[in-house]
Scaffold this active site. Structure first.
Site, short mmCIF file in Angstrom:
data_model
loop_
_atom_site.label_atom_id
_atom_site.label_comp_id
_atom_site.label_asym_id
_atom_site.label_seq_id
_atom_site.Cartn_x
_atom_site.Cartn_y
_atom_site.Cartn_z
N LYS A 1 2.79 9.54 8.62
CA LYS A 1 2.16 8.97 9.81
C LYS A 1 2.74 9.49 11.14
CE LYS A 1 -0.26 5.03 7.92
NZ LYS A 1 -1.63 5.24 8.32
N PHE B 1 0.86 -1.19 0.00
CA PHE B 1 0.00 0.00 0.00
C PHE B 1 0.89 1.24 0.00
CE2 PHE B 1 -2.52 3.46 1.68
CZ PHE B 1 -3.73 3.29 1.01
N ASP C 1 9.31 2.44 1.41
CA ASP C 1 8.15 3.15 1.96
C ASP C 1 8.14 2.92 3.47
OD1 ASP C 1 5.68 3.94 2.88
OD2 ASP C 1 4.61 3.34 1.07
C1 LIG Z 1 3.01 2.18 3.83
C2 LIG Z 1 2.09 3.32 3.52
N1 LIG Z 1 2.40 4.15 2.51
C3 LIG Z 1 1.62 5.20 2.20
C4 LIG Z 1 0.46 5.46 2.87
C5 LIG Z 1 -0.40 6.63 2.50
O1 LIG Z 1 -0.29 7.61 3.46
P1 LIG Z 1 -1.34 8.82 3.51
O2 LIG Z 1 -2.66 8.23 3.87
O3 LIG Z 1 -0.78 9.74 4.56
O4 LIG Z 1 -1.35 9.44 2.16
C6 LIG Z 1 0.09 4.62 3.93
C7 LIG Z 1 -1.17 4.85 4.67
O5 LIG Z 1 -1.71 3.99 5.29
C8 LIG Z 1 0.93 3.53 4.26
O6 LIG Z 1 0.62 2.68 5.27
#
Ligand SMILES: Cc1ncc(COP(=O)(O)O)c(C=O)c1O
Length: 405
Positions: A263, A149, A234
């Site tokens: 986050k 994700f 990520d």
């Molecule tokens: C690993 C990862 N990358 C990216 C995101 C996206 O982050 P945002 O919701 O702040 O755009 C998330 C959100 O859950 C995530 O867990």
């Protein structure tokens, strides 16, 4: 349970109004949260909840941490926001912390407002690095992993190799290929003359709290080195001390070319970051990328205060120890429910318990008993508590969870 009737009516009214005025794009639980302190939240009926999900891995130091409040209030009284065409010290102080801890050669930071934006920056970095810095105009593809994700913008939802997040948004932007998580041979098959980079989560968070297999990140590092690709991690969910190290890739003893954060970075205030090597950063010189609110001073002040506590040696040692405590409790529970609990996974304060079925029902019963967690994937209940949660609170939470099974 013990709500006064008048207050309950107020809650019902708020939820009714929400159903009319909010876009119905979230599956919202039927409570209205009003106040928080540490690992507890209170709803508008005055009910207290033990919060073991902490904004989905955002409130690293818990709700309304006094140190973060102090830093934010001081910044609010001083200066809120300036354009990124000017320098400002909180941004530079935060960048110094992140880059120094990262171990990336000549590391540099770019600030934005969310995880998706941080990953967009990674994707743009990869393309321009290959196209402009390396002169390989054909190299534009990013390899990502099934079950991952990376966000909800068009590019990051396309990087997210899960059809349920992409359905109906076609045509999706091109330039992504997907490999099964942990399958090095499959990744090798995908690498070709059009590959620019590999983007991977050290632990697939939304995908069900699934850690990359041991040695996988290192093998990807070697593959990227062999083929001149950028290795991009990520760290949106895993970064800022959540797994007991400042960044989760540090458990594998590797150094990526770039990584994303969001986050926990602002303990709940919106801020994201992309950190890259000096070499990769040549791809984004003046006027190639930007964000109006990126590096907002109040968010940076919150992030500095959060970083200093969340990544102190003492906090990270406790995060690691409490993660092991959680694993011990969860494994003992699995032994008592060997068919109901399929697996327990995670590191530090990011933990998942996979059930055989029916995780949504269990979650609803947990909430009714005053425990908040959430679903990651269909059968995994995720815990991403504050790093400052106590062992007693973890024990209390797991006892409620077990009673809800
Ligand atoms: C690993 C990862 N990358 C990216 C995101 C996206 O982050 P945002 O919701 O702040 O755009 C998330 C959100 O859950 C995530 O867990």
């Amino acid at each position: 349970m013990n709500q006064p009737l008048a207050m309950k009516t107020h809650t019902t009214e708020v939820i009714d109004q929400a159903k009319h005025v909010l876009l119905q794009n979230y599956k919202q639980q039927p409570i209205v949260l009003a106040r928080g302190e540490g690992s507890y939240l209170w709803d508008t009926d005055g009910r207290r909840y033990l919060d073991l999900i902490a904004g989905i891995a955002t409130c690293a130091l818990g709700h309304c941490h006094p140190g973060v409040i102090e830093a934010v209030k001081k910044q609010l009284d001083t200066l809120w926001h300036v354009s990124n065409v000017f320098y400002s010290e909180p941004q530079i102080q935060l960048a110094a912390r992140l880059t120094q801890a990262s171990g990336l050669p000549g590391a540099r930071a770019f600030f934005c407002n969310s995880g998706a934006e941080a990953n967009e920056a990674l994707i743009k970095l990869a393309r321009r690095y290959q196209h402009v810095v390396k002169g390989n105009a054909e190299r534009s593809e990013v390899i990502t992993f099934v079950g991952g994700f990376h966000g909800r913008t068009l590019a990051t939802v396309t990087a997210t190799a899960q059809p349920k997040y992409q359905a109906g948004f076609e045509p999706l932007p091109g330039g992504f290929k997907y490999a099964p998580m942990g399958d090095l041979e499959a990744v090798k098959q995908l690498v070709g003359p059009t590959t620019a980079a590999i983007l991977v989560e050290p632990i697939q968070g939304e995908g069900g709290v699934k850690p990359a297999p041991a040695g996988f990140l290192r093998a990807l590092r070697e593959l990227c080195d062999q083929h001149g690709l950028l290795l991009m991690i990520d760290e949106v969910q895993t970064g800022i001390g959540r797994t007991g190290k400042p960044f989760a890739f540090q458990h594998d003893g590797i150094v990526p070319d770039a990584f994303s954060l969001a986050k926990s970075l602002g303990n709940g205030l919106p801020i994201g970051a992309m950190v890259c090597t000096d070499e990769a950063g040549k791809a984004l010189p003046a006027a190639t990328h930007g964000s109006t609110f990126g590096g907002n001073l109040v968010a940076c002040a919150a992030a500095i205060a959060t970083w200093d506590i969340a990544t102190s040696a003492a906090t990270m040692a406790e995060t690691t120890a409490k993660g092991e405590h959680l694993r011990t409790l969860a494994l003992a529970m699995k032994a008592r429910h060997p068919t109901r609990i399929v697996d327990v996974r995670g590191k530090g304060m990011l933990f998942g318990i996979e059930l055989d079925t029916g995780a949504a029902d269990v979650l609803a019963r947990c909430r009714a008993q005053g425990l908040l967690a959430n679903l990651a994937g269909e059968k995994t209940i995720r815990f991403a508590p504050s790093y400052l949660v106590t062992r007693e609170q973890l024990g209390e939470g797991l006892a409620i969870f077990e009673a809800s099974l």
